[in-house]
Design a protein around this motif. Structure first.
Motif, PDB file in Angstrom:
ATOM      1  N   LEU A  16      -3.424  -5.888  -3.969  1.00  0.00           N
ATOM      2  CA  LEU A  16      -3.575  -4.895  -5.034  1.00  0.00           C
ATOM      3  C   LEU A  16      -3.388  -3.481  -4.488  1.00  0.00           C
ATOM      4  O   LEU A  16      -4.084  -2.534  -4.876  1.00  0.00           O
ATOM      5  CB  LEU A  16      -4.928  -5.036  -5.742  1.00  0.00           C
ATOM      6  CG  LEU A  16      -5.106  -6.325  -6.562  1.00  0.00           C
ATOM      7  CD1 LEU A  16      -6.483  -6.372  -7.187  1.00  0.00           C
ATOM      8  CD2 LEU A  16      -4.009  -6.463  -7.621  1.00  0.00           C
ATOM      9  N   HIS A  17      -2.429  -3.379  -3.575  1.00  0.00           N
ATOM     10  CA  HIS A  17      -2.138  -2.093  -2.933  1.00  0.00           C
ATOM     11  C   HIS A  17      -0.743  -2.197  -2.311  1.00  0.00           C
ATOM     12  O   HIS A  17      -0.513  -3.062  -1.454  1.00  0.00           O
ATOM     13  CB  HIS A  17      -3.183  -1.801  -1.860  1.00  0.00           C
ATOM     14  CG  HIS A  17      -3.115  -0.410  -1.305  1.00  0.00           C
ATOM     15  ND1 HIS A  17      -2.161  -0.016  -0.389  1.00  0.00           N
ATOM     16  CD2 HIS A  17      -3.887   0.684  -1.536  1.00  0.00           C
ATOM     17  CE1 HIS A  17      -2.349   1.243  -0.075  1.00  0.00           C
ATOM     18  NE2 HIS A  17      -3.389   1.699  -0.757  1.00  0.00           N
ATOM     19  N   PHE A  18       0.182  -1.349  -2.746  1.00  0.00           N
ATOM     20  CA  PHE A  18       1.553  -1.454  -2.265  1.00  0.00           C
ATOM     21  C   PHE A  18       1.669  -1.127  -0.788  1.00  0.00           C
ATOM     22  O   PHE A  18       2.454  -1.742  -0.063  1.00  0.00           O
ATOM     23  CB  PHE A  18       2.472  -0.538  -3.095  1.00  0.00           C
ATOM     24  CG  PHE A  18       3.026  -1.199  -4.323  1.00  0.00           C
ATOM     25  CD1 PHE A  18       4.310  -1.721  -4.335  1.00  0.00           C
ATOM     26  CD2 PHE A  18       2.257  -1.314  -5.468  1.00  0.00           C
ATOM     27  CE1 PHE A  18       4.820  -2.343  -5.466  1.00  0.00           C
ATOM     28  CE2 PHE A  18       2.756  -1.930  -6.608  1.00  0.00           C
ATOM     29  CZ  PHE A  18       4.041  -2.450  -6.604  1.00  0.00           C
ATOM     30  N   GLY A  19       0.896  -0.160  -0.313  1.00  0.00           N
ATOM     31  CA  GLY A  19       0.973   0.214   1.093  1.00  0.00           C
ATOM     32  C   GLY A  19       0.539  -0.924   2.006  1.00  0.00           C
ATOM     33  O   GLY A  19       1.219  -1.252   2.985  1.00  0.00           O
ATOM     34  N   ARG A  20      -0.611  -1.544   1.689  1.00  0.00           N
ATOM     35  CA  ARG A  20      -1.098  -2.652   2.527  1.00  0.00           C
ATOM     36  C   ARG A  20      -0.179  -3.858   2.440  1.00  0.00           C
ATOM     37  O   ARG A  20       0.055  -4.546   3.428  1.00  0.00           O
ATOM     38  CB  ARG A  20      -2.524  -3.034   2.119  1.00  0.00           C
ATOM     39  CG  ARG A  20      -3.574  -2.000   2.492  1.00  0.00           C
ATOM     40  CD  ARG A  20      -4.981  -2.581   2.384  1.00  0.00           C
ATOM     41  NE  ARG A  20      -5.313  -2.980   1.019  1.00  0.00           N
ATOM     42  CZ  ARG A  20      -5.896  -2.181   0.129  1.00  0.00           C
ATOM     43  NH1 ARG A  20      -6.217  -0.945   0.461  1.00  0.00           N
ATOM     44  NH2 ARG A  20      -6.173  -2.619  -1.084  1.00  0.00           N
TER      45      ARG A  20
END
Length: 304
Positions: A16-20
Motif C-alpha cells: 500500500l505504498h508505491f515507493g516501498r
C-alpha cells in the motif's frame, strides 16, 4: 495483462505504498505506476485509489488480489519445478547470500557440502536481501541466505539459522582499539557510519536501537549502502560502525574490530540470518545443501 503486471499490482497491494513496492521489485516508482495503469486499462477497471499520501484498493482491486496471489504462486511453482528438473541433470545449484553470510557462513558450508557432493556446481550470487528475495520468487535462485523480512513471504519457506554477533569497527589508529570490548557508552560521542535503511533495514535499525536503548542518540556522520563502503569509510577515519563480526573477513588493514557488550556484558547478537527457498517445490540439490546445513548448524552458529 501479463505476469509482470500482476507482480507489480501484488507488490503495491501488499505494501500500500508505491515507493516501498518499487524498492521491493527493484524498479523506479514511475515505471511501477505505469505498469499498474496498463493493467487497469487491460482490465477496464480501477484497481486502486491513490493520492499523494495514501493507496487503497478498490472493490475490484481487493477481488483481484487473492486471484493474482494464487496465480503467481502457481506460475512460480511451475517454473521452479521445470528449472529444478533441468538442474538435476546438470548438477548446478544457484545460491544467493548477503555479504556477511557470503564472507562467514558460505566458506564453511561449501567446504562441507562439496565433501559430500563433489559433482555439484554451486553458482553464488552476493547481494542484499531486498534483491535476493525477488530472484528467489522468480526461480533465478534456488536457495538464499538472507535477513528474514519483517512480513513473512507467503511464497517462500524459511529456516531461521542464528543471530550474527555484532562488533564495533574502528580506524586502526583509534584510541579505543586497545580495549578488549566496548559498550555503546564508549562510542556515544563518536561519529557513526550507518547503513541506509532502504537497503539494509535490519542493520540500520539495530544501530539506532542500540544507541537509543543506552540512552543516547547516534551521531550519524554518513549513510552508506554497501558494507564494503562502510568499512572503507571507517578505515579513512570518518567514523565508527556497528557491523556483523563476519565483516572482519573483508576488512582492510586500516580497520580494527572490537566486541560490543550488551546487557550484563553479553555479546550483542541481534542480526538474524535465515535460509529461504520457494515454497511447495521439490529440489533434490537444494535439499542436500539444507541437510548439510542442518547437520553442521551448531558449529556454524558458534562462529557467527
Amino acid at each position: 495483462m501479463d505476469l509482470h503486471q500482476l507482480r507489480c499490482f501484488l507488490a503495491v497491494a501488499e505494501e500500500l505504498h508505491f515507493g516501498r513496492a518499487a524498492q521491493r521489485l527493484g524498479m523506479l516508482p514511475s515505471a511501477l505506476g505505469r505498469h499498474i495503469r496498463l493493467l487497469e486499462e487491460d482490465l477496464g477497471t480501477r484497481l486502486m485509489n491513490r493520492t499523494t499520501r495514501s493507496v487503497a484498493l478498490t472493490d475490484d482491486g481487493a477481488c483481484l488480489l487473492e486471484e493474482a496471489r494464487a496465480l503467481l504462486l502457481q506460475a512460480d511453482r511451475l517454473a521452479a519445478r521445470f528449472r529444478s528438473g533441468a538442474r538435476v541433470q546438470t548438477s548446478v545449484l544457484r545460491v544467493g547470500a548477503i555479504d556477511s553470510a557470503a564472507a562467514g557462513l558460505l566458506p564453511m558450508l561449501l567446504q562441507d557440502f562439496r565433501a559430500r557432493h563433489p559433482d555439484v556446481v554451486v553458482q553464488l550470487t552476493e547481494d542484499k536481501t531486498i534483491r535476493l528475495l525477488p530472484r528467489l520468487r522468480s526461480g533465478r535462485l534456488d536457495l538464499a541466505f538472507v535477513r528474514p523480512p519483517e512480513q513473512p513471504d507467503r511464497a517462500l519457506d524459511a529456516l531461521f539459522l542464528f543471530h550474527e554477533t555484532v562488533v564495533v569497527a574502528l580506524p586502526a589508529d583509534h584510541p579505543l582499539t586497545g580495549r578488549s570490548s566496548l559498550r555503546i557508552e564508549d562510542i556515544a560521542d563518536q561519529p557513526v557510519i550507518v547503513p541506509e535503511r532502504r537497503s539494509r533495514p535490519h542493520s540500520h535499525d539495530l544501530t539506532m536501537k542500540l544507541f537509543a536503548e543506552a540512552g543516547h542518540q547516534a551521531r550519524v556522520a554518513q549513510l552508506a549502502e554497501e558494507k564494503q563502503t562502510i568499512i572503507n569509510l571507517v578505515g579513512a577515519g570518518l567514523g565508527v560502525a556497528i557491523v556483523p563480526r563476519w565483516t572482519a573477513r573483508m576488512a582492510p588493514p586500516s580497520v580494527r574490530f572490537i566486541p560490543l557488550e550488551g546487557v550484563g556484558g553479553a555479546p550483542v547478537d541481534r542480526l538474524p540470518l535465515a535460509a529461504a527457498w520457494m515454497r511447495g517445490t521439490r529440489d533434490p540439490l537444494r535439499d542436500r545443501m539444507l541437510d548439510t546445513l542442518r547437520d553442521q548448524l551448531a558449529r556454524y552458529a558458534d562462529q557467527a
